[in-house]
Design an enzyme around this catalytic site. Structure first.
Site, PDB file in Angstrom:
ATOM      1  N   SER A 461     -38.122  35.795  23.835  1.00 25.18           N
ATOM      2  CA  SER A 461     -38.086  36.108  22.417  1.00 25.18           C
ATOM      3  C   SER A 461     -37.175  37.311  22.286  1.00 25.18           C
ATOM      4  O   SER A 461     -37.456  38.364  22.844  1.00 25.18           O
ATOM      5  CB  SER A 461     -39.489  36.447  21.937  1.00 25.18           C
ATOM      6  OG  SER A 461     -39.402  37.050  20.667  1.00 25.18           O
ATOM      7  N   ARG A 462     -36.073  37.130  21.579  1.00 26.54           N
ATOM      8  CA  ARG A 462     -35.068  38.183  21.582  1.00 26.54           C
ATOM      9  C   ARG A 462     -35.383  39.342  20.650  1.00 26.54           C
ATOM     10  O   ARG A 462     -34.886  40.427  20.836  1.00 26.54           O
ATOM     11  CB  ARG A 462     -33.696  37.607  21.261  1.00 26.54           C
ATOM     12  CG  ARG A 462     -33.060  36.972  22.478  1.00 26.54           C
ATOM     13  CD  ARG A 462     -31.642  36.565  22.215  1.00 26.54           C
ATOM     14  NE  ARG A 462     -31.555  35.221  21.685  1.00 26.54           N
ATOM     15  CZ  ARG A 462     -31.585  34.123  22.444  1.00 26.54           C
ATOM     16  NH1 ARG A 462     -31.697  34.221  23.736  1.00 26.54           N
ATOM     17  NH2 ARG A 462     -31.516  32.924  21.902  1.00 26.54           N
ATOM     18  N   VAL A 463     -36.184  39.133  19.619  1.00 26.20           N
ATOM     19  CA  VAL A 463     -36.491  40.268  18.741  1.00 26.20           C
ATOM     20  C   VAL A 463     -37.972  40.626  18.753  1.00 26.20           C
ATOM     21  O   VAL A 463     -38.373  41.613  18.169  1.00 26.20           O
ATOM     22  CB  VAL A 463     -36.055  40.008  17.273  1.00 26.20           C
ATOM     23  CG1 VAL A 463     -34.571  39.835  17.187  1.00 26.20           C
ATOM     24  CG2 VAL A 463     -36.795  38.844  16.674  1.00 26.20           C
TER      25      VAL A 463
END
Ligand SMILES: Nc1ncnc2c1ncn2[C@@H]1O[C@H](COP(=O)(O)OP(=O)(O)OP(=O)(O)O)[C@@H](O)[C@H]1O
Ligand SMILES: [Mg+2]
Length: 607
Positions: A461-463
């Site tokens: 999950s990048r954010v």
């Protein structure tokens, strides 16, 4: 074939097929005519721009120059002004003359119909995504046709020379050649009101649950331009799925787009539905409105999902946008856009919304089918070339709005089905590239009994982590590290017989963490309980435990905490943090639990 006389194929063509020759000449002539027309248009263009030059309204720009400077400078450096008219003024004039007001209600006629597509003559000003209305009675007024319960609409998709092609949004058999059609001047939209919550609708806003109409207060456009950077704020608040592996290691923030991807029957839908069910643990004021969009699913599956949501009280804050495999491709194509539009209604009111698109693989297939019927050229894997743009437009609508715009959010969980784990196929790669992370589910893990069948190594999950509670952040680091080490050792283990004590210990620990992350369907857990359990695992609660009993151990331990320290978990939930004193209390409770619950632990030799 007789060998008596031999034909030269080329000569044969020219001599014996004068028709082909004539056709060649005709094509040449046509090309010439087209050339002349283009030249003439160019000349007219120059003439018109000359007359623009004399237009007094273009002389003194009265707007903020800065908007255009960069753009205009680019042209000035190269060629100076456009046809002698200042570039800025030219663009401004063009923009001003662009009318977005409803167009006059044009009338047209169906000239061809088939496969749910109608070709219509006479709608010269039709716009893409405009709704048109079919009149079944000859000479019937627009009002009368619209007032009908079963009014039949079409959606303009292809603007062609001399005609438009529309998809029929309903029973195509009701459309005949020669039938009258009126442009409504309205882009396709769906009526939404607060009381749509709890309902089952189709992408056009028709209620499918037989509970009557809603009192709609707004028409939400099915397609809209996504919010720009200035209108957004950073994703900073979690949306808890209730699934330990996800909330701890792949946290999702409100306003984020997180893809759920995996083969058939690997538990994709279950994760999304669990995320919806888990929202019941959120306080009512901040509980997201959930939208489940079924795209071309089996009717029985969606019915089951609805029952499950109802049984768990989740329909109270959920809307289902339903299209089944039996619905026309056009309706399936519209479903996710309708879901986004409903989500935007709540987002614009400053609320949080969560939308699940189940799934975009079927959506791509519906769009491909529609495009082929519209005779659009197919591209890679026979999908139309703009499928990437279509999906990126859809997913870009997920957003966390700025304070000025009310601070609402729309979180999107698109689902993609892969074939034998192949994520490099066209649609999977597209959607991976336009989401903020992926939850990878693996058939192998699923079959081994690891459920959810999450591949922790490649899911990201990048954010998300900036949207994790402080409490979760404090415990999640260790579990991630333990599992990473475990994966490495597991691969190594297959070759080595005698392992040193330290390695053995790590493997044992990894096994227990893995077991801890198993979670049954719809068995979601509020974050404070997850935190307590993971904190326990990090602080010896699982050491020496019997792996097979970990599920029972978890349940027993959490009730133990509830009993021994009533306020502890509610405090974690409220503070969203794990204070030093809470940690100290938990450590005491862990020690006490271990000594008083021997059934969960391996009896040590000599004890
Ligand atoms: N965590 C879980 N624990 C136990 N069973 C599960 C779990 N997750 C999913 N299942 C079961 O696995 C099966 C497949 O799940 P699901 O329908 O969610 O998968 P899917 O990937 O969406 O499938 P499809 O490709 O058919 O859409 C279902 O029978 C479901 O009950
Ligand atoms: Mg599914």
């Amino acid at each position: 074939m007789s060998g008596s006389h031999h034909h030269d194929p080329i000569e044969d063509n020219i001599e014996t097929h004068p028709v082909k020759l004539a056709a060649g000449v005709a094509i040449g002539a046509a090309a010439l005519v087209v050339g002349i027309i283009l030249l003439a248009q160019f000349a007219v263009g120059i003439y018109q721009s000359r007359s623009l030059k004399d237009d007094p309204s273009l002389k003194a720009p009265d707007y903020d120059e800065s908007h255009f400077t960069t753009f205009a400078n680019y042209f000035k450096d190269k060629s100076g002004d456009l046809f002698g008219v200042p570039m800025e003024a030219f663009i401004k004039k063009e923009i001003e003359s662009l009318s977005l007001a409803p167009l006059s209600l044009e009338k047209g006629r169906v000239i061809a119909v088939g496969d749910g597509i109608a070709e219509i003559d006479g709608l010269k000003n039709a716009r893409a995504m405009e709704m048109v209305l079919f009149h079944e009675g000859e000479g019937e007024s627009l009002e009368k046709a619209m007032a009908k319960d079963d009014a039949l609409y079409g959606l303009v998709l292809n603007l062609e020379e001399g005609s438009v092609k529309v998809v029929i949004l309903g029973n195509g058999a009701r459309v005949r050649e020669g039938m009258m059609v009126t442009g409504t001047g309205k882009l396709l939209s769906i009526p939404v009101g607060d009381d749509i919550v709890g309902r089952v609708v189709d992408p056009l806003g028709v209620m499918l649950d037989g509970k009557g109409a809603i009192s709609a207060d707004k028409d939400m456009p099915i397609e809209r331009v996504a919010y720009g950077v200035m209108e957004r704020s950073a994703v900073n608040f979690p949306i808890h799925t209730g699934i330990k592996a996800i909330d701890a290691m792949i946290p999702i923030g409100r306003g984020q787009r997180e893809l759920i991807i995996g083969d058939r029957a690997t538990g994709k839908t279950t994760i999304a539905i669990d995320a919806i069910i888990n929202q019941k643990y959120e306080p009512k004021e901040s509980r997201p409105i959930c939208i489940y969009v079924a795209i071309g699913q089996k009717e029985s599956k969606t019915a089951r999902i609805m029952r499950e949501l109802e049984e768990r009280g989740a329909m109270e804050y959920t809307i289902i946008v339903n299209t089944s495999a039996a619905d026309p491709a056009a309706l399936q194509f519209l479903a996710p856009f309708a879901g986004a539009a409903i989500g935007e209604y709540f987002m614009q009111k400053g609320k949080d919304a969560l939308v699940v698109y189940d799934d975009l693989s079927k959506h791509a297939v519906a769009y491909r089918q529609m495009s082929l019927l519209l005779r659009r050229p197919p591209g890679r894997e026979a999908y139309p070339g703009d499928i990437f743009y279509l999906h990126s437009r859809l997913l870009e609508r997920a957003a966390k709005l700025s304070k000025e715009l009310g601070g609402g959010s729309l979180t999107a969980l698109p689902i993609i089905e892969t074939q034998e784990g192949d994520v490099s196929a066209f649609i999977p790669t597209n959607v991976i590239s336009i989401t903020d992370g992926q939850i990878f589910l693996e058939a192998d893990l699923f079959n081994k009994g690891m459920r959810p069948a999450l591949n922790v190594g490649i899911s990201v999950s990048r954010v998300g982590s900036s949207a994790q509670t402080k409490a979760m952040k404090k415990v999640a680091g260790k579990i991630r590290l333990e599992l990473a080490q475990f994966r490495e050792l597991e691969a190594f283990m297959q070759f080595s017989q005698d392992l040193d004590e330290d390695t053995k210990k790590r493997i044992e620990s990894g096994r227990r963490y893995t077991e801890l992350l198993k979670q049954g369907q719809h068995d979601t857990m509020p974050f404070e309980r997850q935190v307590a359990m993971i904190f326990g695992a990090n602080n010896g609660l699982l050491d020496g435990s019997i792996v097979e009993t970990i599920k029972g151990l978890e349940k027993t331990f959490l009730s133990f905490v509830d009993q021994e320290a009533k306020d502890l978990l509610p405090t974690v939930a409220k503070e969203r943090d794990l204070s030093d004193s809470t940690q100290a209390t938990l450590k005491e409770l862990i020690a006490k639990f271990v000594s008083t619950h021997p059934t969960f632990y391996i009896v040590k030799q000599g004890n």
